[in-house]
Design a protein around this motif. Structure first.
Motif, PDB file in Angstrom:
ATOM      1  N   TRP A  11       0.823  -1.207   0.000  1.00  0.00           N
ATOM      2  CA  TRP A  11       0.000   0.000   0.000  1.00  0.00           C
ATOM      3  C   TRP A  11       0.861   1.263   0.000  1.00  0.00           C
ATOM      4  CZ3 TRP A  11       0.929   3.269   3.970  1.00  0.00           C
ATOM      5  CH2 TRP A  11       1.413   2.735   5.174  1.00  0.00           C
TER       6      TRP A  11
ATOM      7  N   GLU B 142     -11.378   2.487  -9.494  1.00  0.00           N
ATOM      8  CA  GLU B 142     -10.581   1.576  -8.674  1.00  0.00           C
ATOM      9  C   GLU B 142     -10.232   0.285  -9.396  1.00  0.00           C
ATOM     10  OE1 GLU B 142     -12.395   0.827  -4.941  1.00  0.00           O
ATOM     11  OE2 GLU B 142     -12.049   2.846  -4.150  1.00  0.00           O
ATOM     12  N   ASP B 143     -11.192  -0.299 -10.108  1.00  0.00           N
ATOM     13  CA  ASP B 143     -10.916  -1.578 -10.759  1.00  0.00           C
ATOM     14  C   ASP B 143      -9.844  -1.425 -11.834  1.00  0.00           C
ATOM     15  OD1 ASP B 143     -12.556  -0.067 -12.379  1.00  0.00           O
ATOM     16  OD2 ASP B 143     -13.895  -1.716 -12.929  1.00  0.00           O
TER      17      ASP B 143
ATOM     18  N   GLY C 136      -6.429  -0.540 -10.156  1.00  0.00           N
ATOM     19  CA  GLY C 136      -5.838  -1.724  -9.540  1.00  0.00           C
ATOM     20  C   GLY C 136      -5.108  -2.584 -10.557  1.00  0.00           C
TER      21      GLY C 136
ATOM     22  N   SER D 133      -4.361  -5.505  -5.456  1.00  0.00           N
ATOM     23  CA  SER D 133      -5.750  -5.796  -5.136  1.00  0.00           C
ATOM     24  C   SER D 133      -6.497  -4.512  -4.788  1.00  0.00           C
ATOM     25  CB  SER D 133      -5.836  -6.761  -3.957  1.00  0.00           C
ATOM     26  OG  SER D 133      -5.406  -6.127  -2.770  1.00  0.00           O
ATOM     27  N   ARG D 134      -7.817  -4.596  -4.815  1.00  0.00           N
ATOM     28  CA  ARG D 134      -8.619  -3.428  -4.478  1.00  0.00           C
ATOM     29  C   ARG D 134      -8.424  -3.029  -3.010  1.00  0.00           C
ATOM     30  NH1 ARG D 134     -14.709  -2.666  -6.604  1.00  0.00           N
ATOM     31  NH2 ARG D 134     -13.474  -2.639  -8.519  1.00  0.00           N
TER      32      ARG D 134
ATOM     33  N   LEU E  97      -5.221  -1.077  -2.836  1.00  0.00           N
ATOM     34  CA  LEU E  97      -5.413   0.208  -3.485  1.00  0.00           C
ATOM     35  C   LEU E  97      -6.218   1.152  -2.602  1.00  0.00           C
ATOM     36  CD1 LEU E  97      -5.162   2.016  -5.980  1.00  0.00           C
ATOM     37  CD2 LEU E  97      -7.256   0.954  -6.848  1.00  0.00           C
ATOM     38  N   ARG E  98      -7.282   0.650  -1.989  1.00  0.00           N
ATOM     39  CA  ARG E  98      -8.130   1.494  -1.154  1.00  0.00           C
ATOM     40  C   ARG E  98      -7.374   2.023   0.060  1.00  0.00           C
ATOM     41  NH1 ARG E  98     -14.014  -1.662  -1.318  1.00  0.00           N
ATOM     42  NH2 ARG E  98     -14.642  -0.837  -3.375  1.00  0.00           N
TER      43      ARG E  98
END
Length: 247
Positions: free
Chosen positions: A18, A43-44, A47, A53-54, A57-58
């Motif tokens: 992250w 986001e998709d 990523g 992965s989401r 990323l989040r």
């Protein structure tokens, strides 16, 4: 620009994924590829572009939002913010350090630099006598060449002899105080209030007179006591206060 140009995290490095993603997004914003006000990829798609992965990323996006670089709008997406300084729970740092931590290019213009005498408010904050000599430094603070605030710092003259020589400090005031006088900040107390920007300050901040602003009073101490009393007028659209409340 093709998606393959985005640097992907290296899982062999010790830094968390992250964190690497956060730094990659910072670099994209700093490069100007995602200008202020632009919407970043969904986001998709992002990523896939960054190879994470989401969830990872989040985590990075949430940090960047908290730091003021991004703005999420429900139902619309995530956008690059204008230069914004976010105040909240943080370490005791100078304005220069705070701006650097946000990935912004810090700038400063000296508006006034000289000796004066302490009024009642300054004397009370610095624990000196009214009328005692103080050094005054008034600066227009910039982030990415955009005005963010006006800061007026006052230092007790007895703590900083010959401070006016050779001239106004360049860069961080705290670094100058540490290098020349061995003054190291230990604690700072801040008071925030909202006020309207006066005509003179509005011109410097590139705002209409009467615009809302944060007025921040800060008293910084070292092991010997208060050494700095600063009053800042910060643009309301480029300065935020965020808090996390827990039971």
């Amino acid at each position: 620009m093709s998606e393959a140009t985005y640097a992907q995290p290296d899982r062999r490095r010790p830094e968390p994924l992250w964190y690497q993603v956060e730094q990659a997004i910072r670099a994209i914003i700093k490069s100007g590829e995602w200008p202020t006000g632009s919407q970043i990829p969904a986001e998709d798609r992002l990523g896939i572009m960054l190879g994470v992965s989401r969830i990872t990323l989040r985590h990075a996006l949430r940090n960047l939002e908290e730091q003021g670089l991004l703005r999420r709008e429900h139902g619309r997406g995530t956008f690059v913010r204008s230069a914004t300084l976010v105040a909240g729970t943080r370490e005791l740092t100078s304005f220069t350090q705070e701006m650097g931590n946000l990935g912004l290019v810090v700038g400063s213009r000296i508006l006034d630099f000289g000796m004066g005498t302490a009024d009642a408010a300054t004397a009370g904050a610095l624990e000196i006598e009214e009328g005692d000599p103080v050094v005054r430094i008034r600066r227009l603070r910039l982030g990415n060449d955009a005005p963010i605030g006006i800061q007026t710092a006052q230092l007790p003259g007895v703590r900083v002899p010959n401070f006016l020589e050779p001239g106004p400090p360049e860069g961080s005031l705290y670094e100058t105080l540490s290098r020349r006088y061995g003054i190291m900040p230990v604690e700072a107390r801040e008071v925030y209030r909202v006020a309207s920007v006066g005509i003179d300050d509005a011109a410097l901040l590139d705002l209409p007179a009467g615009s809302p602003a944060f007025v921040v009073e800060r008293v910084t101490t070292d092991e010997r006591g208060p050494f700095e009393f600063t009053v800042s007028v910060m643009r309301g659209d480029r300065y935020e206060i965020r808090s996390t409340l827990r039971t």
